[in-house]
Design an enzyme around this catalytic site. Structure first.
Site, mmCIF file in Angstrom:
data_model
loop_
_atom_site.group_PDB
_atom_site.id
_atom_site.type_symbol
_atom_site.label_atom_id
_atom_site.label_comp_id
_atom_site.label_asym_id
_atom_site.label_seq_id
_atom_site.Cartn_x
_atom_site.Cartn_y
_atom_site.Cartn_z
ATOM 1 C CE LYS A 47 6.276 -2.880 -0.305
ATOM 2 N NZ LYS A 47 5.322 -2.951 -1.356
ATOM 3 C CB CYS A 132 3.139 -0.187 -7.934
ATOM 4 S SG CYS A 132 2.099 -0.543 -6.459
HETATM 5 O O1 RRO Z 1 3.307 -2.264 -2.011
HETATM 6 C C1 RRO Z 1 2.494 -2.502 -3.057
HETATM 7 O O2 RRO Z 1 1.006 -2.093 -3.033
HETATM 8 C C2 RRO Z 1 2.680 -3.292 -4.434
HETATM 9 C C3 RRO Z 1 3.967 -3.018 -5.497
HETATM 10 BR BR1 RRO Z 1 5.099 -1.537 -4.687
HETATM 11 C C4 RRO Z 1 3.619 -3.714 -6.377
HETATM 12 O O3 RRO Z 1 4.756 -3.961 -7.087
HETATM 13 N N1 RRO Z 1 3.112 -4.694 -6.067
HETATM 14 C C5 RRO Z 1 1.906 -4.943 -5.583
HETATM 15 O O4 RRO Z 1 1.361 -6.352 -5.694
HETATM 16 N N2 RRO Z 1 1.392 -4.712 -3.604
#
Ligand code: RRO
Length: 316
Positions: A47, A132
């Protein structure tokens, strides 16, 4: 069937098989990462990390529909923080032979090189997340070319580790070409196409959004995004002309979907929503199905098929 060659090379990394998880779903906790490392996935991607740990956005923040094969999230970068991720990466690499990719997503431009320096000492590659969609008040850096250039240059200076850059879906060829030129200028090893396109889901019984943060809007995943991913993989494959590799992500549920991303130009493929649904056993299934796809075509391995898509000829 089991004889076809599913090995690939992304930057300096050899990865076998060419399929593994996308950063985000089930890639934070030790149990999740160790299950990935023990599975048939060719690599483990964590993540995205921020400098400090984050709890993420308020719930409900993830919605999925397994019948439709679709998801919408606004997780808001919930993660254990850079130092926590560095320790997980170190332990995973000490215990398993497969590549471990750390992902970074700064809340400010300065966070990126600091995290790249730390994680670059332990990871097989760094995925620099410039896309993101879910941080309230923070635009995606990948849509601001000058900001992206300055962050990527600072990251490049801070580590010698392979750099993969996680990109949003673009809808315009000129933007692809400008970003591809930037990736070539900076000297990264891979473009990862695509992060979640922005989307909105409605519960028609209550006439409410399905998730809470950001007015109910988030990042879409699953079958809906397969064709958007293909377009981006193909465009970046053509624009990068073999000088930077492409990793494909988006909408892969079967060996044939995976093969499609390879034909478009992906040297490796990550899976997100389908992995969230099926868990780590999906990698064994996709590997088997890809072997079958290749065997049906009499193809000895994936190498000759990467980018080999042909355009339909003009009708006579
Ligand atoms: O954590 C998120 O809300 C998230 C991230 Br960092 C990302 O790169 N892509 C996504 O769909 N959610």
């Amino acid at each position: 069937m089991a004889g076809s060659d599913l090995r690939t090379t992304i930057g300096t990394l050899e990865i076998a098989p060419c399929v593994f998880n996308a950063s985000g779903p089930l890639s934070t906790r030790d149990e999740e990462l160790w299950a990935l490392a023990e599975s048939d996935a060719g690599a483990v991607v964590l993540k995205s990390a921020t400098l400090e740990p984050r709890a993420g956005n308020p719930e409900p923040r993830l919605w999925r529909d397994s019948l439709r094969g679709t998801s919408l999230n606004s997780n808001g970068l919930c993660n254990l923080g850079c130092e926590g991720h560095a320790r997980q990466v170190e332990r995973l690499r000490a215990e398993f032979g497969k590549p471990v990719i750390a992902s970074i997503a700064g809340l400010s431009a300065q966070d990126y090189p600091a995290m790249a320096e730390r994680l670059g000492r332990v990871a097989s590659a760094i995925e620099v997340n410039l896309s993101c969609p879910n941080i309230p008040g923070k635009p995606q850096m990948a849509f601001d070319l000058e900001a992206a250039r300055s962050v990527l240059k600072a990251v490049r200076r801070s580590t010698r580790c392979d750099l993969w850059v996680k990109l949003p879906p673009y809808q315009d060829r000129a933007m692809v070409e400008a970003m591809a030129q930037l990736l070539l200028d900076v000297g990264v090893q891979a473009a990862v196409c695509i992060n979640s396109p922005s989307g909105l889901e409605i519960d028609f019984e209550t006439e409410q959004t399905r998730i809470h943060p950001n007015g109910g809007m988030g990042g879409a995943g699953g079958r809906d995004i397969l064709r958007i991913a293909r377009w981006n993989i193909r465009q970046f494959f053509l624009a990068l002309a073999g000088k930077v590799d492409v990793v494909g992500v988006g909408g892969v549920y079967s060996g044939l979907d995976l093969y499609g991303h390879l034909l478009c130009g992906a040297g490796a493929v990550e899976v997100g929503t389908s992995y969230l649904e099926e868990g780590p056993k999906i990698f064994g299934r996709l590997k088997r199905e890809l072997h079958e796809v290749l065997a049906e075509r009499g193809v000895p391995g994936i190498a000759a098929k990467i980018g080999a898509l042909r355009v339909a000829p003009v009708e006579a």
